[in-house]
Design an enzyme around this catalytic site. Structure first.
Site, short mmCIF file in Angstrom:
data_model
loop_
_atom_site.label_atom_id
_atom_site.label_comp_id
_atom_site.label_asym_id
_atom_site.label_seq_id
_atom_site.Cartn_x
_atom_site.Cartn_y
_atom_site.Cartn_z
N GLU A 201 -41.58 -90.69 -74.20
CA GLU A 201 -41.70 -89.80 -74.31
C GLU A 201 -42.61 -89.19 -74.30
O GLU A 201 -43.37 -88.36 -74.02
CB GLU A 201 -41.51 -89.26 -72.81
CG GLU A 201 -41.68 -88.48 -71.57
CD GLU A 201 -40.97 -88.46 -70.68
OE1 GLU A 201 -39.65 -88.67 -70.08
OE2 GLU A 201 -40.82 -86.82 -69.96
N ARG A 279 -31.85 -81.58 -64.92
CA ARG A 279 -32.23 -82.24 -63.81
C ARG A 279 -29.89 -82.71 -64.27
O ARG A 279 -29.53 -83.08 -62.70
CB ARG A 279 -32.63 -83.76 -64.16
CG ARG A 279 -32.47 -84.78 -63.40
CD ARG A 279 -33.61 -85.82 -64.21
NE ARG A 279 -34.91 -85.59 -62.97
CZ ARG A 279 -35.33 -85.99 -62.25
NH1 ARG A 279 -34.65 -86.30 -61.16
NH2 ARG A 279 -36.59 -85.34 -61.93
N GLU A 660 -35.42 -95.62 -62.12
CA GLU A 660 -34.31 -94.60 -62.52
C GLU A 660 -32.80 -94.16 -62.15
O GLU A 660 -32.09 -94.78 -62.39
CB GLU A 660 -34.24 -93.04 -63.69
CG GLU A 660 -35.32 -92.97 -64.38
CD GLU A 660 -36.69 -91.29 -65.01
OE1 GLU A 660 -36.66 -91.26 -63.77
OE2 GLU A 660 -35.92 -91.00 -66.00
N1 MTE Z 1 -38.49 -100.97 -67.14
C1 MTE Z 1 -39.13 -101.71 -68.10
N2 MTE Z 1 -38.98 -102.54 -67.80
N3 MTE Z 1 -39.46 -101.02 -68.93
C2 MTE Z 1 -39.70 -99.49 -69.45
O1 MTE Z 1 -39.25 -98.77 -70.40
N4 MTE Z 1 -38.70 -97.59 -67.99
C3 MTE Z 1 -37.68 -96.96 -67.49
C4 MTE Z 1 -38.16 -97.56 -65.69
N5 MTE Z 1 -38.43 -98.83 -65.90
C5 MTE Z 1 -39.29 -98.57 -68.09
C6 MTE Z 1 -38.60 -99.44 -67.01
C7 MTE Z 1 -38.40 -95.83 -67.26
S1 MTE Z 1 -36.79 -94.27 -67.89
C8 MTE Z 1 -38.81 -95.07 -66.07
S2 MTE Z 1 -38.74 -93.01 -66.16
C9 MTE Z 1 -39.54 -95.55 -65.02
O2 MTE Z 1 -39.57 -97.17 -65.64
C10 MTE Z 1 -41.02 -95.10 -65.19
O3 MTE Z 1 -41.80 -95.80 -64.91
P1 MTE Z 1 -41.87 -95.79 -63.28
O4 MTE Z 1 -42.41 -94.67 -63.18
O5 MTE Z 1 -43.44 -96.60 -63.32
O6 MTE Z 1 -41.19 -96.13 -62.70
C1 290 Z 2 -37.86 -86.45 -66.19
C2 290 Z 2 -38.78 -86.17 -66.93
C3 290 Z 2 -39.59 -85.07 -66.62
C4 290 Z 2 -38.44 -88.84 -67.68
N1 290 Z 2 -38.58 -84.36 -66.21
N2 290 Z 2 -37.45 -86.34 -64.96
O1 290 Z 2 -37.82 -83.89 -64.47
C5 290 Z 2 -37.93 -84.90 -64.99
C6 290 Z 2 -40.06 -84.16 -68.07
N3 290 Z 2 -37.50 -88.51 -66.24
N4 290 Z 2 -38.60 -86.79 -67.56
MO1 MOS Z 3 -38.33 -92.49 -68.13
S1 MOS Z 3 -36.43 -90.95 -69.10
O1 MOS Z 3 -38.52 -90.81 -67.40
O2 MOS Z 3 -39.34 -92.04 -69.32
#
Ligand code: MTE
Ligand code: 290
Ligand code: MOS
Length: 728
Positions: A201, A279, A660
Site C-alpha cells: 500500500e 482503526r 479484511e
Molecule cells: N486477497 C489476495 N488473494 N491477495 C491480497 O493481496 N489483500 C487483502 C484482501 N484480499 C489480498 C487479498 C487486503 S489487505 C485488502 S485491503 C483487500 O483484499 C483489497 O482488495 P479489495 O478492496 O478489492 O477487497
Molecule cells: C485501511 C487503509 C487505510 C488499509 N485506511 N483502512 O481506514 C483505512 C489507508 N486498510 N489501508
Molecule cells: Mo489492505 S491492509 O487495506 O491493503
C-alpha cells in the site's frame, strides 16, 4: 539493481564513511546511487515526509536503505552492494514497545475515543479486573516480493514505471517529487501483484523511488526485485500491539465500563501508523455493547523498519484485546465464555463508542447460525468428556464474532474512478482505479460492467491499472475497492447505456454490435468515465461525531482445537464460519477471501513470530525461520457459509466488502487454544484469568499449561523469547 543496507542500529553517517570505490570497480557494475544523486527531494513518506529515499546523515533502523548499486545482473549488483564499506557512529536506540513507553517515545497525536461516563460505569460494576496482552507483528509474505522496472523515456523528464504496488497514484506522486518533475511526466502501470495484503500500500515506494533515481541517473531502464530476506528486512509488516485494560462488569457478565490503552510499534517513520491506531480504536469493543468507554492509542516511535498496513489495518489487534478481556470476565465469573459474549453482543439500534448507530445488524443471525452449524453444544459436551479422560492432551472451543467497519477512516480516500471504452467491434476495454492482487477485483468489476451493459463478460477486458487512465486513485485497500470502483464502473456504464439507448430503440431486435456500430456512425462518444464517492462520511475526533464507516461486515467463527500440554503443539480440528457479505458479487471469490483471510489470521495468532535481536536486527528473514501456515495447519474440518438473504443497501448490487473482515475470525482458534489451556490448568488446581500473548506458539502454550514440570523452571519473562531475541 541491488540496495545497500548495512547491519547496524541507528547511527550517524558521514560522506566520508561510505566507500563505494571497490564496488564500483567490480565487473558488470554501472554505477552506485546515493542521496546526492537525487535530483528532486529526498524527503518522502505517504502522508508525512519523515523518511528518506536514501539515508542522508542518519540511519534510523537496520533496513534503512543507504544506497544502491546498478549492474548488468542481479548477482553482480548484490555482490557489489556487499562490497560497499560503510562506517557509523552508534546512536542510542529504542526497539521494543516497552522501551518506547519508558522513554515516552510516541508519535503525535495520541488518540482518544470516549463515550458515556467511565467513572459512573466503574461505580456501577460489581467487579473490576485488569489485564494486558501483547500481539506480535506479521510479515506479509506475499508470493511476489517488491519489484519495480523504471524506464526513462528520454523526453521532457518522462518516466514509465511498472510496479508491483497497491498505490499507483502514490507511487507516481512520490517518484515525481523525488525526480523533481511534475506528476504528469510519470506514468505508473500495474498489471497485477502476486499478493499485496497491505504490504504494497505504501512501502513499495521504498524501492520504486530508488529505482527511479537510478534509472534517471543512468538514463537507462533499471529493474530491481528484492530477494525474500531483503524484502522481509526492509519493508516492514503488521504493527505489534500491546494492550492494557481495566474492565468493569456486573454479576451477570454484562460489561459496563472499559478503559483500554493501545500501544503500537510503528518503527522509524509515521507511514500509516496513525490511521492504523485509529482503526484499532474503532474496533476496541469488537461486537459488544459497552456503555462507558475510554480508549487511548499511543503510536510508538522505534528504531525498526517502519511498520505498515496489513489486512485488517489495526482492527484485528484492537479486537484481539477485546476478546482477551471478554475471556477474563467469563473466567473470573466461572461462566462459559460464549454466554458472556452472547450477553454483550450488540443489538440493532445501539451505537458504537464513536456514536455510529448500528442498523441492518446481522450479528445475531451469524451467531445463531454459526452455533447451530458448528454443533457447538454437542462439541462442548464431547470436549468436556475428552478432557476428563485425558490428562496430557486437552481440547478447547471458542466462538468469536467480528464486526469490521467499511470505509477508509480518512474520508477523502473514499472515492474512485473508472474509464470505459467501447470499440467499434463491440468489445469493451474497462479500466478503474483498483489494482488486482489476487482478490478477484477485476473479475468483480467485469461482472458489474457486464450486468449494466447487458453483455457477456467475455466481451469485456481489463488490461491493467495505470495513472494515465484513471488519475488520483486511492490505494486498493480497506476492502472497499469493489464498493468504490464498482460504483464508478456502474456510473460510467450507465452513461454509455444512455448514449446507446436511442439505437436500441431504433433496432430492438439488433445485437450489441449493431447498436455500437450505429452509434459510432452517428458520431456518438463511446468512451465514458465514471466517478463515485461514498456519501455522508466525515468523523471528527474532536467532537466524537460524524459517520466513520459506510457500514459493517459481520461474521462469526467457531473453532475447536486440541493441544498437547507437554510439547505445546496443537491441532486445528474444526472451524465453522458464517459470514455476512450481503448479496455476494461472486460467492466463489468471496468464500476464497474468507478462507484466505482466516488462514492468514491463523498464521498471525498461532504461528508467525518475528524475532529481533535486542539491538533491533530482524533475525527471521525467510521461510526457514519464519513459519507461515501450511496445509497441515488448515482445520481438518473447515466450513464457510455466506449468510443468506442479507442484502446491503449501502454498496454495489447489495454486496459487502469481504477482503479484511474474515482475518480476525482466526481469533476463534487462539481462544480455543486458551480454552484448552484453561482445562489443563484446572487439573493443576489453577483457575481464573491468565495472560496469553499472541501468537499462541508451542512455547507459550507449553508454559501456560502450568503443571509440576513448569514449576521446575523460573517464570518466563513475557518480553523475552530467547536469550538472543526480544519481543518488540
Ligand atoms: N486477497 C489476495 N488473494 N491477495 C491480497 O493481496 N489483500 C487483502 C484482501 N484480499 C489480498 C487479498 C487486503 S489487505 C485488502 S485491503 C483487500 O483484499 C483489497 O482488495 P479489495 O478492496 O478489492 O477487497
Ligand atoms: C485501511 C487503509 C487505510 C488499509 N485506511 N483502512 O481506514 C483505512 C489507508 N486498510 N489501508
Ligand atoms: Mo489492505 S491492509 O487495506 O491493503
Amino acid at each position: 539493481m541491488s540496495t545497500i543496507i548495512v547491519e547496524t542500529q541507528s547511527g550517524f553517517l558521514t560522506e566520508s564513511s561510505i566507500d563505494s570505490s571497490v564496488a564500483e570497480a567490480m565487473p558488470g557494475v554501472a554505477c552506485c546511487v546515493f542521496a546526492k544523486d537525487i535530483p528532486g527531494s529526498n524527503a518522502v513518506g505517504p502522508i508525512t515526509y519523515d523518511e528518506t529515499v536514501l539515508a542522508d546523515g542518519q540511519v534510523t533502523c537496520v533496513g534503512h536503505i543507504i544506497g544502491a548499486v546498478v549492474a548488468d545482473t542481479q548477482l553482480a549488483a548484490q555482490r557489489a552492494a556487499k562490497a560497499v564499506r560503510v562506517q557509523y557512529q552508534d546512536l542510542p536506540h529504542i526497539v521494543t514497545i516497552q522501551e518506547a513507553i519508558a522513554a515516552q517515545s510516541f508519535y503525535q497525536p495520541i488518540r482518544t475515543i470516549k463515550s458515556g461516563d467511565l467513572e459512573a460505569g466503574f461505580k456501577q460494576a460489581d467487579h473490576i479486573l485488569e489485564g494486558e496482552m501483547h500481539i506480535g507483528g506479521q510479515e506479509h509474505f506475499y508470493l511476489e516480493t517488491n519489484v519495480t522496472l523504471a524506464v526513462p523515456r528520454g523526453e521532457d523528464g518522462e518516466m514509465e514505471l511498472f510496479v508491483s504496488t497497491q498505490s499507483p497514484s502514490k507511487t507516481q506522486l512520490l517518484v515525481a517529487k523525488v525526480l523533481g518533475v511534475p506528476a504528469n511526466r510519470v506514468m505508473v502501470r500495474v498489471k497485477r501483484m502476486g499478493g499485496g495484503f497491505g504490504g504494497k500500500e505504501t512501502r513499495t515506494t521504498v524501492l520504486s523511488t530508488v529505482v527511479a533515481v537510478a534509472a534517471n541517473k543512468l538514463k537507462r531502464p533499471v529493474r530491481c526485485m528484492l530477494d525474500r530476506d531483503e524484502d522481509m528486512l526492509v519493508t516492514g509488516g503488521r504493527h505489534p500491539f500491546y494492550g492494557k485494560y481495566k474492565v468493569g462488569f456486573l454479576n451477570s457478565g454484562k460489561v459496563v465500563a472499559l478503559d483500554v490503552s493501545y500501544y503500537s510499534n510503528a518503527g522509524n517513520s509515521m507511514d500509516l501508523s496513525l490511521s492504523i491506531m485509529e482503526r484499532a480504536l474503532f474496533h476496541m469493543e469488537n461486537s459488544y455493547s459497552v456503555a462507558n468507554v475510554r480508549g487511548r492509542g499511543f503510536v510508538c516511535r522505534t528504531n525498526l523498519p517502519s511498520n505498515t498496513a496489513f489486512r485488517g489495518f489495526g482492527g484485528p489487534q484492537g479486537m484481539m484485546v477485546t476478546e482477551s478481556w471478554v475471556t477474563d470476565v467469563a473466567q473470573s465469573l466461572g461462566r462459559p465464555a460464549e454466554e458472556v459474549r452472547r450477553l454483550n453482543l450488540y443489538v440493532e439500534g445501539e451505537s458504537t463508542p464513536y456514536n455510529q448507530m448500528l442498523d441492518q445488524l446481522t450479528l445475531d443471525r451469524c451467531w445463531d447460525e454459526c452455533l447451530q452449524r458448528s454443533g457447538y453444544q454437542q462439541r462442548r459436551a464431547a470436549a468436556d468428556l475428552y478432557n476428563r479422560l485425558n490428562r496430557w492432551t486437552k481440547r478447547g472451543l471458542a466462538i468469536v464474532p467480528t464486526k469490521f467497519g467499511i470505509s477508509f477512516t480518512a474520508a477523502f480516500l473514499n472515492q474512485a474512478g473508472a474509464l470505459v471504452h467501447i470499440y467499434t467491434d463491440g468489445s469493451v476495454l474497462l479500466t478503474h482505479g483498483g489494482t488486482e492482487m489476487g482478490q478477484g477485483l477485476h473479475t468483480k468489476m467485469v461482472q458489474v460492467a457486464s450486468r449494466v451493459l447487458g453483455i457477456p463478460c467475455s466481451k469485456i477486458h481489463i488490461s491493467e491499472t495505470s495513472t494515465n487512465t484513471v488519475p488520483n486513485t486511492s490505494p486498493t485497500a480497506a476492502s472497499a475497492s469493489s464498493d468504490l470502483n464498482g460504483a464508478a464502473v456502474l456510473n460510467a456504464c450507465q452513461t454509455l447505456i444512455q448514449r446507446l439507448a436511442p439505437y436500441k430503440t431504433l433496432n430492438p431486435k439488433g445485437s450489441w454490435e449493431d447498436w455500437v456500430k450505429a452509434a459510432y456512425f452517428d458520431r456518438v462518444n463511446l468512451s465514458a468515465n465514471g466517478f463515485y464517492k461514498t456519501p455522508d462520511l466525515g468523523y471528527s475526533f474532536d467532537t466524537n461525531s460524524g459517520r466513520v464507516f459506510n457500514y459493517f461486515t459481520y461474521g462469526v467463527a467457531c473453532s475447536e482445537v486440541e493441544i498437547d500440554c507437554l510439547t505445546g503443539a496443537h491441532k486445528n480440528l474444526s472451524t465453522t464460519i458464517v459470514m455476512d457479505v450481503g448479496h455476494s458479487l461472486n460467492p466463489a471469490i468471496d468464500i476464497g477471501q474468507v478462507e484466505g483471510g482466516f488462514l492468514q489470521g491463523l498464521g498471525l495468532f498461532t504461528l508467525e513470530e518475528l524475532h529481533y535481536s535486542p539491538r533491533g536486527v530482524l533475525l527471521t528473514r525467510g521461510p526457514g525461520s519464519y513459519k507461515i501456515p501450511a496445509f497441515g495447519d488448515i482445520p481438518t474440518q473447515l466450513t464457510v457459509s455466506l449468510l443468506r438473504d442479507a442484502p446491503n443497501d449501502k454498496a454495489i448490487f447489495a454486496s459487502k466488502a469481504v477482503g479484511e473482515p474474515p482475518l480476525f475470525l482466526a481469533a476463534s482458534v487462539f481462544y480455543a487454544i486458551k480454552d484448552a489451556i484453561t482445562a489443563a490448568r484446572v487439573e493443576s488446581g489453577v483457575s481464573g484469568p491468565f495472560r496469553l500473548d499472541s501468537p499462541a506458539s508451542a512455547e507459550r502454550i507449553r508454559t501456560a499449561c502450568c503443571d509440576r514440570f513448569t514449576k521446575l523452571c523460573p517464570p518466563a519473562d513475557p518480553g523475552t523469547f530467547t536469550p538472543w531475541s526480544v519481543q518488540v
